[in-house]
Scaffold this active site. Structure first.
Site, PDB file in Angstrom:
ATOM      1  N   ASP A  93       1.017  -0.896  -0.138  1.00 20.80           N
ATOM      2  CA  ASP A  93       0.106   0.133  -0.030  1.00 20.80           C
ATOM      3  C   ASP A  93       0.850   1.253  -0.040  1.00 20.80           C
ATOM      4  O   ASP A  93       1.634   1.531   0.826  1.00 20.80           O
ATOM      5  CB  ASP A  93      -1.118   0.045   1.204  1.00 20.80           C
ATOM      6  CG  ASP A  93      -1.524   0.927   0.992  1.00 20.80           C
ATOM      7  OD1 ASP A  93      -1.689   2.334   0.443  1.00 20.80           O
ATOM      8  OD2 ASP A  93      -2.593   1.023   1.961  1.00 20.80           O
ATOM      9  N   VAL A  94       1.120   1.810  -1.465  1.00 18.52           N
ATOM     10  CA  VAL A  94       1.799   3.356  -1.120  1.00 18.52           C
ATOM     11  C   VAL A  94       1.346   3.956  -0.053  1.00 18.52           C
ATOM     12  O   VAL A  94       2.495   5.036  -0.857  1.00 18.52           O
ATOM     13  CB  VAL A  94       2.382   2.989  -2.705  1.00 18.52           C
ATOM     14  CG1 VAL A  94       3.164   2.006  -3.328  1.00 18.52           C
ATOM     15  CG2 VAL A  94       0.846   3.813  -3.488  1.00 18.52           C
ATOM     16  N   TYR A 106      -7.221  13.805  -8.636  1.00 14.79           N
ATOM     17  CA  TYR A 106      -6.490  13.646  -9.771  1.00 14.79           C
ATOM     18  C   TYR A 106      -5.330  14.198 -10.155  1.00 14.79           C
ATOM     19  O   TYR A 106      -4.731  14.246 -10.194  1.00 14.79           O
ATOM     20  CB  TYR A 106      -7.223  12.436 -11.042  1.00 14.79           C
ATOM     21  CG  TYR A 106      -6.817  11.758 -11.644  1.00 14.79           C
ATOM     22  CD1 TYR A 106      -6.281  10.749 -11.409  1.00 14.79           C
ATOM     23  CD2 TYR A 106      -6.292  12.130 -12.825  1.00 14.79           C
ATOM     24  CE1 TYR A 106      -5.633   9.529 -11.989  1.00 14.79           C
ATOM     25  CE2 TYR A 106      -5.281  11.442 -13.710  1.00 14.79           C
ATOM     26  CZ  TYR A 106      -4.814  10.164 -13.639  1.00 14.79           C
ATOM     27  OH  TYR A 106      -4.213   9.469 -14.361  1.00 14.79           O
TER      28      TYR A 106
END
Length: 254
Positions: A57-58, A149
């Site tokens: 999980d970055v 985003y």
């Protein structure tokens, strides 16, 4: 690329998986990571014996450090870092959940910072490294409904520039690839979200919303992105650092 060690985030499918295949074909050793263990195991079935995988999980620092260290332990080094992990959520700002906004920034901006932070000592030790961040045309231009985003991908470009400046004397380069719309499951999912926000069909999204903005009137093949990644990882690109390379079928030229 023979025997170079590559670590790729978000590589169980889509762009990351295609990049992994491309580097393996060139003789590299590749560690793919993904948050989804089941998808990771399935992805490894289609890759060569020079590939390995690790769940990561970055957005969590301890996960990233463990994954980077495991890559070095298994393959002996880390030469090329490719930050690809990402997700999408489309909603207007007033309807955008704050928790989702924060999650997306952690994965797509904090994640690349963390992987870079822990990979750099190994690269400096070898006096060689290539860091490739997958940004987006949405790191250069805005798009309604994509506040998180856009924010993350703009940030990645800033991170790339700073990384390039801080590593220039160590034979390490850092560049960002800014793809337009590629034919991936993530992008296809965006079509459905955009269709809902505009109350039109997904077919209309392509023909009426996207293709009028893309001179080539097509989606990118993910292999095109993988080819650019290979160039940025090569010795031939050693003079290129801190750059944002656009691959978008002409989208941003208009």
């Amino acid at each position: 690329m023979k025997d170079k060690v590559v670590f790729i985030t978000g590589a169980a499918r889509g762009i990351g998986y295609e990049i992994a295949q491309a580097f393996l074909e060139e003789g590299a050793k590749v560690m793919i990571s993904d948050i989804n263990e089941e998808s990771l195991e399935k992805a490894l079935e289609g890759l060569s014996e020079n590939a390995a995988g690790i769940a990561c999980d970055v957005s969590k620092e301890e996960d990233v450090k463990r994954a980077v260290d495991a890559t070095v332990e298994q393959f002996g080094s880390i030469d090329i870092l490719i930050n690809n992990a990402g997700l999408q959520h489309v909603a207007m700002i007033e309807d955008f959940p704050a928790a989702k906004f924060e999650q997306m920034l952690k994965i797509m901006l904090v994640g690349p910072f963390l992987t870079t932070k822990y990979a750099l000592p190994y690269m400096k030790e070898k006096n060689f490294g290539r860091i490739i961040n997958i940004s987006s045309i949405n790191g250069l231009i805005g798009f309604a409904g994509k506040s998180a985003y856009n924010s993350a991908k703009h940030g990645v470009i800033g991170l790339t520039k700073v990384t390039a400046l801080e590593t220039a004397e160590y034979n390490i380069t850092a560049n960002a690839i800014c793809p337009g719309y590629a034919d991936t499951a993530l992008v296809r999912g965006q079509f459905e979200d955009l269709a809902k926000t505009r109350n039109i069909s997904t077919e209309q999204v392509l023909n009426e919303v996207l293709f009028p903005l893309i001179p080539q009137k097509r989606l990118l093949d993910v292999a095109e992105i993988a080819s650019l990644a290979k160039y940025l990882a090569s010795e031939e690109s050693r003079g290129m650092t801190g750059q944002s390379l656009v691959l978008d079928g002409g989208y941003t030229t208009q």
